[in-house]
Structure formats: C-alpha cells, structure tokens
Scaffold this motif. Structure first.
Motif, PDB file in Angstrom:
ATOM      1  N   ARG A  50       0.868  -1.182   0.016  1.00 22.31           N
ATOM      2  CA  ARG A  50       0.165   0.124  -0.072  1.00 22.31           C
ATOM      3  C   ARG A  50       0.646   1.310   0.146  1.00 22.31           C
ATOM      4  NH1 ARG A  50      -3.133  -1.205   4.219  1.00 22.31           N
ATOM      5  NH2 ARG A  50      -4.414  -2.662   2.755  1.00 22.31           N
ATOM      6  N   LYS A  51       2.012   1.267   0.523  1.00 26.42           N
ATOM      7  CA  LYS A  51       2.956   2.495   0.864  1.00 26.42           C
ATOM      8  C   LYS A  51       3.742   2.347  -0.291  1.00 26.42           C
ATOM      9  CE  LYS A  51       2.996   2.308   5.661  1.00 26.42           C
ATOM     10  NZ  LYS A  51       3.832   2.161   6.932  1.00 26.42           N
ATOM     11  N   ASN A  52       4.344   1.449  -0.957  1.00 25.40           N
ATOM     12  CA  ASN A  52       5.120   1.447  -2.391  1.00 25.40           C
ATOM     13  C   ASN A  52       4.553   0.584  -3.364  1.00 25.40           C
ATOM     14  OD1 ASN A  52       7.281   2.537  -0.667  1.00 25.40           O
ATOM     15  ND2 ASN A  52       7.494   0.793   0.550  1.00 25.40           N
ATOM     16  N   PRO A  53       3.756   0.887  -4.036  1.00 23.14           N
ATOM     17  CA  PRO A  53       3.148   0.196  -4.850  1.00 23.14           C
ATOM     18  C   PRO A  53       4.329  -0.356  -6.077  1.00 23.14           C
ATOM     19  CG  PRO A  53       2.340   2.324  -5.314  1.00 23.14           C
ATOM     20  CD  PRO A  53       3.145   2.362  -3.986  1.00 23.14           C
ATOM     21  N   PRO A  54       4.026  -1.713  -6.697  1.00 24.30           N
ATOM     22  CA  PRO A  54       5.026  -2.036  -7.666  1.00 24.30           C
ATOM     23  C   PRO A  54       5.064  -1.453  -8.979  1.00 24.30           C
ATOM     24  CG  PRO A  54       3.221  -3.694  -7.298  1.00 24.30           C
ATOM     25  CD  PRO A  54       3.090  -2.510  -6.322  1.00 24.30           C
ATOM     26  N   ILE A  55       4.100  -0.767  -9.328  1.00 22.27           N
ATOM     27  CA  ILE A  55       3.630  -0.020 -10.510  1.00 22.27           C
ATOM     28  C   ILE A  55       3.236   1.141 -10.294  1.00 22.27           C
ATOM     29  CG2 ILE A  55       2.582  -0.030 -12.681  1.00 22.27           C
ATOM     30  CD1 ILE A  55       2.471  -2.983 -12.819  1.00 22.27           C
ATOM     31  N   ASN A  56       4.235   2.257 -10.785  1.00 26.83           N
ATOM     32  CA  ASN A  56       3.771   3.879 -10.607  1.00 26.83           C
ATOM     33  C   ASN A  56       3.168   4.386 -12.014  1.00 26.83           C
ATOM     34  OD1 ASN A  56       6.117   4.132 -12.402  1.00 26.83           O
ATOM     35  ND2 ASN A  56       7.355   4.701 -10.777  1.00 26.83           N
ATOM     36  N   GLU A  57       2.782   5.369 -12.021  1.00 29.43           N
ATOM     37  CA  GLU A  57       2.155   6.076 -13.227  1.00 29.43           C
ATOM     38  C   GLU A  57       3.049   6.098 -14.280  1.00 29.43           C
ATOM     39  OE1 GLU A  57       0.420   9.917 -12.649  1.00 29.43           O
ATOM     40  OE2 GLU A  57      -0.506   9.272 -10.632  1.00 29.43           O
ATOM     41  N   GLN A  58       4.420   6.195 -14.266  1.00 31.56           N
ATOM     42  CA  GLN A  58       5.385   6.522 -15.310  1.00 31.56           C
ATOM     43  C   GLN A  58       5.312   4.935 -16.015  1.00 31.56           C
ATOM     44  OE1 GLN A  58       6.764   8.937 -16.506  1.00 31.56           O
ATOM     45  NE2 GLN A  58       7.503   7.890 -18.412  1.00 31.56           N
ATOM     46  N   MET A  59       5.276   3.984 -15.086  1.00 31.52           N
ATOM     47  CA  MET A  59       5.357   2.531 -15.947  1.00 31.52           C
ATOM     48  C   MET A  59       4.014   2.335 -16.496  1.00 31.52           C
ATOM     49  SD  MET A  59       6.846   0.146 -12.779  1.00 31.52           S
ATOM     50  CE  MET A  59       8.390   0.266 -12.074  1.00 31.52           C
ATOM     51  N   ARG A  77      -0.709   2.589 -27.449  1.00 31.70           N
ATOM     52  CA  ARG A  77      -2.057   3.491 -27.096  1.00 31.70           C
ATOM     53  C   ARG A  77      -1.149   4.720 -26.183  1.00 31.70           C
ATOM     54  NH1 ARG A  77      -6.522   1.143 -23.931  1.00 31.70           N
ATOM     55  NH2 ARG A  77      -7.347   3.121 -24.556  1.00 31.70           N
ATOM     56  N   ASN A  78      -2.023   5.978 -26.338  1.00 30.08           N
ATOM     57  CA  ASN A  78      -1.527   6.930 -25.553  1.00 30.08           C
ATOM     58  C   ASN A  78      -2.740   6.974 -24.569  1.00 30.08           C
ATOM     59  OD1 ASN A  78      -0.400   9.171 -24.604  1.00 30.08           O
ATOM     60  ND2 ASN A  78      -1.206  10.518 -26.298  1.00 30.08           N
ATOM     61  N   LEU A  79      -2.388   6.608 -23.164  1.00 28.95           N
ATOM     62  CA  LEU A  79      -3.246   6.587 -22.087  1.00 28.95           C
ATOM     63  C   LEU A  79      -3.452   8.183 -21.736  1.00 28.95           C
ATOM     64  CD1 LEU A  79      -1.948   3.503 -20.292  1.00 28.95           C
ATOM     65  CD2 LEU A  79      -3.882   3.735 -21.842  1.00 28.95           C
ATOM     66  N   SER A  80      -4.696   8.300 -21.179  1.00 32.31           N
ATOM     67  CA  SER A  80      -5.165   9.751 -20.676  1.00 32.31           C
ATOM     68  C   SER A  80      -4.870   9.421 -19.222  1.00 32.31           C
ATOM     69  CB  SER A  80      -6.515  10.013 -20.880  1.00 32.31           C
ATOM     70  OG  SER A  80      -7.296   9.279 -20.109  1.00 32.31           O
ATOM     71  N   GLN A  81      -4.835  10.838 -18.394  1.00 31.20           N
ATOM     72  CA  GLN A  81      -4.474  10.770 -16.912  1.00 31.20           C
ATOM     73  C   GLN A  81      -5.902  10.030 -16.270  1.00 31.20           C
ATOM     74  OE1 GLN A  81      -1.998  11.802 -15.475  1.00 31.20           O
ATOM     75  NE2 GLN A  81      -2.604  11.381 -13.604  1.00 31.20           N
ATOM     76  N   LYS A  82      -7.053  10.125 -16.995  1.00 27.28           N
ATOM     77  CA  LYS A  82      -8.073   9.426 -16.571  1.00 27.28           C
ATOM     78  C   LYS A  82      -7.869   8.212 -16.231  1.00 27.28           C
ATOM     79  CE  LYS A  82     -13.181   9.083 -16.689  1.00 27.28           C
ATOM     80  NZ  LYS A  82     -14.193   9.665 -17.524  1.00 27.28           N
ATOM     81  N   GLN A  83      -7.500   7.457 -17.269  1.00 22.44           N
ATOM     82  CA  GLN A  83      -7.451   6.113 -17.370  1.00 22.44           C
ATOM     83  C   GLN A  83      -6.138   5.600 -16.568  1.00 22.44           C
ATOM     84  OE1 GLN A  83      -6.599   5.980 -21.654  1.00 22.44           O
ATOM     85  NE2 GLN A  83      -8.447   5.175 -22.212  1.00 22.44           N
ATOM     86  N   ILE A  84      -5.181   6.515 -16.258  1.00 20.87           N
ATOM     87  CA  ILE A  84      -4.129   6.180 -15.531  1.00 20.87           C
ATOM     88  C   ILE A  84      -4.629   6.139 -13.937  1.00 20.87           C
ATOM     89  CG2 ILE A  84      -1.817   6.785 -14.697  1.00 20.87           C
ATOM     90  CD1 ILE A  84      -1.312   7.434 -17.602  1.00 20.87           C
ATOM     91  N   MET A  98      -4.699   3.139 -11.362  1.00 15.21           N
ATOM     92  CA  MET A  98      -3.828   3.015 -10.065  1.00 15.21           C
ATOM     93  C   MET A  98      -5.072   2.955  -8.860  1.00 15.21           C
ATOM     94  SD  MET A  98      -0.683   3.893 -10.586  1.00 15.21           S
ATOM     95  CE  MET A  98      -0.079   4.247  -8.979  1.00 15.21           C
ATOM     96  N   ASN A  99      -6.178   3.518  -9.017  1.00 15.07           N
ATOM     97  CA  ASN A  99      -6.946   3.080  -8.203  1.00 15.07           C
ATOM     98  C   ASN A  99      -7.612   1.938  -7.973  1.00 15.07           C
ATOM     99  OD1 ASN A  99      -7.349   5.952  -7.117  1.00 15.07           O
ATOM    100  ND2 ASN A  99      -8.924   6.520  -8.572  1.00 15.07           N
ATOM    101  N   MET A 149      -5.524  -0.733  -8.648  1.00 12.37           N
ATOM    102  CA  MET A 149      -4.519  -1.549  -7.935  1.00 12.37           C
ATOM    103  C   MET A 149      -4.680  -1.298  -6.480  1.00 12.37           C
ATOM    104  SD  MET A 149      -1.341  -1.471 -10.327  1.00 12.37           S
ATOM    105  CE  MET A 149      -1.326   0.070 -10.956  1.00 12.37           C
ATOM    106  N   LYS A 150      -4.929   0.063  -5.875  1.00  8.84           N
ATOM    107  CA  LYS A 150      -4.852   0.217  -4.748  1.00  8.84           C
ATOM    108  C   LYS A 150      -5.859  -0.311  -4.021  1.00  8.84           C
ATOM    109  CE  LYS A 150      -2.557   4.808  -4.951  1.00  8.84           C
ATOM    110  NZ  LYS A 150      -2.836   6.249  -4.775  1.00  8.84           N
ATOM    111  N   LYS A 151      -7.181  -0.621  -4.641  1.00 11.44           N
ATOM    112  CA  LYS A 151      -8.153  -1.451  -4.042  1.00 11.44           C
ATOM    113  C   LYS A 151      -7.896  -2.829  -4.207  1.00 11.44           C
ATOM    114  CE  LYS A 151     -12.620  -2.151  -5.844  1.00 11.44           C
ATOM    115  NZ  LYS A 151     -13.774  -2.087  -6.733  1.00 11.44           N
ATOM    116  N   ASN A 152      -7.092  -3.279  -4.950  1.00 11.58           N
ATOM    117  CA  ASN A 152      -6.829  -4.707  -4.767  1.00 11.58           C
ATOM    118  C   ASN A 152      -5.942  -5.058  -3.552  1.00 11.58           C
ATOM    119  OD1 ASN A 152      -8.626  -5.518  -6.794  1.00 11.58           O
ATOM    120  ND2 ASN A 152      -7.137  -5.381  -8.295  1.00 11.58           N
ATOM    121  N   TYR A 153      -5.023  -4.223  -3.323  1.00 16.79           N
ATOM    122  CA  TYR A 153      -4.092  -4.465  -2.362  1.00 16.79           C
ATOM    123  C   TYR A 153      -4.835  -3.910  -0.864  1.00 16.79           C
ATOM    124  CZ  TYR A 153      -0.313  -4.734  -5.643  1.00 16.79           C
ATOM    125  OH  TYR A 153       0.241  -5.008  -6.788  1.00 16.79           O
TER     126      TYR A 153
END
Length: 68
Positions: A31-40, A50-57, A61-62, A64-68
């Motif tokens: 939860r504190k150190n997610p294995p994947i960040n926005e840049q990844m 694909r060019n992902l929008s900020q909303k999709q990213i 991320m949400n 992944m946080k929900k699953n942890y």
C-alpha cells in the motif's frame, strides 16, 4: 506423551500467527510502495501503441490500490 500435543499445538498456532502477521505486513508495504507507478503505466500503454489519458491512468492506479 502429552508434551508432544503441546508442541504440535504450539507449532500450529505459531504457523497461523506467522502467516497472519506476514500477510498484514506485506499488504501494508504494498500500500505504501506500489510495484507499478504512473510512469510505468504510461510506458506499458506506449508499448501497446496507446496513448493513455490521465483519467485512465488514475482509474488503473485506483484499481490496483483497491486490490491491495
């Protein structure tokens, strides 16, 4: 003969307690150190063409946080 039962019960209780503590510790760490960040995520999207929008990213991320 009864001391064998105490040893076995103590072993089982210790095993269960160790599993619970390690699971809690791992979830807290992830939860504190997610294995994947926005840049990844941006790089993964670019590698798929694909060019992902900020909303999709943010949604990924949400999720992944929900699953942890």
């Amino acid at each position: 003969m009864s001391w064998i039962w105490f040893v076995l019960i103590g072993f089982v209780i210790g095993l269960i307690a160790g599993m619970v503590i390690s699971r809690f510790t791992l979830k807290s760490y992830l939860r504190k150190n997610p294995p994947i960040n926005e840049q990844m995520l941006r790089q993964i999207g670019a590698s798929m063409g694909r060019n992902l929008s900020q909303k999709q990213i943010n949604q990924m991320m949400n999720q992944m946080k929900k699953n942890y």
